[in-house]
Structure formats: structure tokens, C-alpha cells
Design a protein around this motif. Structure first.
Motif, PDB file in Angstrom:
ATOM      1  N   PHE A 271      18.583  50.121 -18.512  1.00 57.10           N
ATOM      2  CA  PHE A 271      18.829  51.272 -17.634  1.00 57.10           C
ATOM      3  C   PHE A 271      19.138  50.874 -16.182  1.00 57.10           C
ATOM      4  O   PHE A 271      19.179  51.730 -15.306  1.00 57.10           O
ATOM      5  N   GLY A 272      19.337  49.599 -15.939  1.00 55.55           N
ATOM      6  CA  GLY A 272      19.607  49.136 -14.580  1.00 55.55           C
ATOM      7  C   GLY A 272      18.352  48.561 -13.947  1.00 55.55           C
ATOM      8  O   GLY A 272      17.249  49.060 -14.170  1.00 55.55           O
ATOM      9  N   TRP A 273      18.531  47.513 -13.137  1.00 56.37           N
ATOM     10  CA  TRP A 273      17.375  46.813 -12.591  1.00 56.37           C
ATOM     11  C   TRP A 273      16.519  47.695 -11.695  1.00 56.37           C
ATOM     12  O   TRP A 273      15.307  47.478 -11.565  1.00 56.37           O
ATOM     13  N   ARG A 274      17.111  48.726 -11.096  1.00 58.03           N
ATOM     14  CA  ARG A 274      16.346  49.619 -10.235  1.00 58.03           C
ATOM     15  C   ARG A 274      15.303  50.405 -11.034  1.00 58.03           C
ATOM     16  O   ARG A 274      14.233  50.756 -10.506  1.00 58.03           O
ATOM     17  N   ALA A 275      15.597  50.676 -12.292  1.00 58.54           N
ATOM     18  CA  ALA A 275      14.643  51.413 -13.137  1.00 58.54           C
ATOM     19  C   ALA A 275      13.329  50.658 -13.268  1.00 58.54           C
ATOM     20  O   ALA A 275      12.250  51.269 -13.321  1.00 58.54           O
ATOM     21  N   THR A 276      13.399  49.333 -13.303  1.00 54.62           N
ATOM     22  CA  THR A 276      12.190  48.523 -13.398  1.00 54.62           C
ATOM     23  C   THR A 276      11.312  48.724 -12.168  1.00 54.62           C
ATOM     24  O   THR A 276      10.088  48.894 -12.276  1.00 54.62           O
ATOM     25  N   PHE A 277      11.924  48.721 -10.994  1.00 58.39           N
ATOM     26  CA  PHE A 277      11.130  48.883  -9.772  1.00 58.39           C
ATOM     27  C   PHE A 277      10.602  50.313  -9.624  1.00 58.39           C
ATOM     28  O   PHE A 277       9.529  50.521  -9.049  1.00 58.39           O
TER      29      PHE A 277
END
Length: 364
Positions: A154-160
């Protein structure tokens, strides 16, 4: 074990995820932000530098605060830092957000170790520290793989965004479960705290941590962490020395195992167990040498020492590969580091015995 220890473990879990998950997202970050993979890799180094710098600075700045208040403030910094990572518009803002997040790391584990030992009986202090660090090991085993999958899907921003939510939950759990006895201000002063850091046994303890952990290039297991705590409760010195010996043996013989896939898997597990078996004993060693006033600062410095060991180990490993004798010698060279830590630990024990033999007038 008191429920408050599990609250500390929840905070450690969140910190562990945000520290390590970036490793699995380097390609995604580099592509999205238009930087090289090498530049994206510097986000790891920036975080480690933030830990080393932030641990003493924040511990000194919050030295007169109630410990529970310190832990809550650190989780707030952690949460805001991850929110900033999720919203970062470019590479340098992401780097700044990573460093900000890292500032909470060393002080959380440093102050958290002191809080953990104050929640249990004297014969269970090392196990209490190990339980808190279990959050870090679970982060490696479960949190990081899930965070990596989430970021790639879902995109690296979703992890943060997800880690930000973990920070909010951890804040609430610490607020509810850490007892009010930890809301009393710490009775210490900066001059006294810094004087503790100048003690030879404390400095040697830091050196043992740096050298012992510099031989580790990653990995960790819950079993080794908890076993190290259990042994350290009963035999602290033997646990420090024994865990370093085992770590050196695993690293020294690992080269022979890497030619077999099955043995390589086994040895990666052994490396994790041996590496994290050193954590609670080394942290407890420094806490004992600090004695009372200045424990929080000494404990935070020791967390910085772990990260300094990580950075030194990675640099040494890179030099061995790039400049010789080559990849095959990495584990042998790594084994020399915990062996050198053993020498420093032996010197520290010798110093303790000499100090005990001196008459009181000479020591004063």
C-alpha cells in the motif's frame, strides 16, 4: 511480572518496528522520493546517529521529571516523529523525521530499564529488563515483516501511519498501567549524574557493550533474550561473560555452516539467541555499576553504546568485504569483537577486586 512491564514492552515493540522496518522499504522509498538506494540506506544511519546523540541529551533534559512523565513524553515524540515520516514531502524531511523519532529510542530504553527494575524484586531485575526488550524482539519477528508487507502493498507511507497508531496505543497503555510510584521526580542532579559516567566500572561497562554488540550484524530471538535475563538474575557476571563466549563461538564457527542451507538457517537462529542473550546482562551490569543517582543517564548511555556497536560492526563488516580479507572472513572478524569485550570485562572485574582491597581511607 507486573502489567506495567508489558506496557514498556508495547513501547519497545513500536520503537523496534520503526527502527528496522525501513530496511525492507528502501527500494520503495528510493523510487518514490527519487533518490538512490544508497541514499535511502542513509535513513538507517541517520536513525542510529539520532539514538546516540538523543539518548544523553533527552535524559539530561528530563532528569528531574517523574519517570512516568518521561516515558509518556518519549512516546509522544515517537508518535509525532512517525507521523512526520508518513507526511514527509521529500527525502530530507524524511531524514529529519527519522532522527527526531530516534531521539526517543535511547532514553526510552534507558529510563524504561530503571523503571522495570523498580517494579520487581531484586532477584528478578534482569528478567524485568529482558521482558521489556521482548517487545523489541517481537518487533523483529512479527512487526517488521508485517510492516514491510504493508509498505510494499500500500506504499511505504502506510507503514509509518500504522506505526503512528502503535505509538498512540503504547502511550495509552503506559498511561494506564505504569504505576503512580513512577510519577515521583528522580532525585538526581546533573553534576552527580555526570560524575557517575566518569566512574571506571561504568565506562568499562559501556566498552563491553560496544565491543560485544559490534560483532552482531542483525537478527534476534525472544528465547535468547529471556534466557539471558533469567541467568543474569542469578549469576550476573557469569551471564555477561558466558553470553559473550557463546556469541564469539557462534560467530567463529558460522562460516563453516553457511555452505549448507539448513545449517545456515540454524546458525542464524543461534546468532539471534546468542546476540540478544547479552542484552539484559549488559544493561543490568551498567545499572549495578551506576548505583542509584545517575542510573537513568548511565542506562541511556548504554543503549547508545548498543547502537554505537551496531554502527561500528556494520562499518567493520563493510571494510572486511570491500578491502579484504573478503566476505568469507566476516564472521571470523566479528568473533574477535566479543572476545575483546571479554578482555575488557575481565579488566573491569580486576578493577573491582582491587578497589575492594583498598582501605576506605585510600578510596576517599
Amino acid at each position: 511480572m507486573p502489567l506495567a512491564l508489558y506496557a514498556l514492552a508495547a513501547g519497545a515493540f513500536g520503537i523496534g518496528v520503526t527502527e528496522f522496518v525501513i530496511m525492507g522499504l528502501l527500494l520503495d522509498v528510493s523510487t518514490d522520493l527519487g533518490v538512490s538506494i544508497s541514499a535511502a540506506g542513509q535513513l538507517i544511519s541517520g536513525y542510529a546517529l539520532g539514538v546516540v546523540i538523543g539518548a544523553p541529551l533527552l535524559t539530561i533534559a528530563t532528569g528531574r521529571w517523574p519517570r512516568k512523565t518521561v516515558l509518556l513524553a518519549l512516546m509522544a515524540i515517537f508518535t509525532l516523529g512517525n507521523l512526520a515520516c508518513a507526511l514527509a514531502p521529500d527525502y530530507w524531511m524524511l531524514m529529519a523525521a527519522r532522527v527526531l523519532t530516534a531521539f526517543a529510542h535511547g532514553t526510552f530504553f534507558g529510563v524504561g530499564s530503571v523503571v522495570a527494575t523498580g517494579l520487581v524484586a531484586p532477584n528478578r531485575k534482569a528478567s524485568a529488563i529482558a521482558l521489556m526488550f521482548t517487545g523489541l524482539t517481537i518487533a523483529n519477528i512479527l512487526g517488521v515483516p508485517f510492516g514491510t508487507w504493508l509498505g510494499q502493498a500500500f506504499g511505504w507511507r502506510a507503514t509509518f501511519w500504522a506505526v503512528t497508531l502503535v505509538g498512540i496505543v503504547a502511550f495509552a497503555i503506559i498511561l494506564l498501567l505504569v504505576p503512580h510510584s513512577q510519577a515521583e521526580p528522580e532525585k538526581s542532579n546533573l553534576r552527580g549524574d555526570l560524575a557517575v559516567l566518569g566512574r571506571a566500572p561504568v565506562l568499562l561497562g559501556f566498552a563491553v557493550t560496544v565491543l560485544g554488540y559490534a560483532g552482531v550484524f542483525g537478527g534476534g530471538l525472544i528465547a535468547g533474550n529471556l534466557a539471558g535475563g533469567k541467568f543474569a538474575d542469578r549469576w550476573l557476571v557469569s551471564s555477561v561473560l558466558g553470553s559473550l563466549v557463546v556469541l564469539a563461538l557462534v560467530l567463529g564457527t558460522m562460516t563453516f555452516a553457511l555452505h549448507s542451507r539448513a545449517m545456515a538457517v540454524i546458525y542464524v537462529g543461534l546468532l539471534g539467541a546468542a546476540a540478544f542473550a547479552t542484552v539484559a546482562p549488559l544493561q543490568m551490569w551498567v545499572l549495578e555499576k551506576a548505583e542509584g543517582a545517575g542510573q537513568s543517564l548511565a542506562s541511556s548511555f548504554n543503549i547508545a553504546a548498543f547502537n554505537l556497536g551496531n554502527a561500528a560492526g556494520a562499518w567493520i563488516g563493510g571494510m572486511v568485504i570491500a578491502s579484504g580479507p573478503g566476505l568469507g572472513a566476516v564472521t571470523w572478524v566479528a568473533a574477535l569483537l566479543p572476545l575483546s569485550a571479554l578482555v575488557v570485562a575481565w579488566l573491569a572485574l580486576r578493577l573491582d577486586r582491587l578497589t575492594l582491597r583498598e582501605p576506605a581511607s585510600a578510596r576517599s
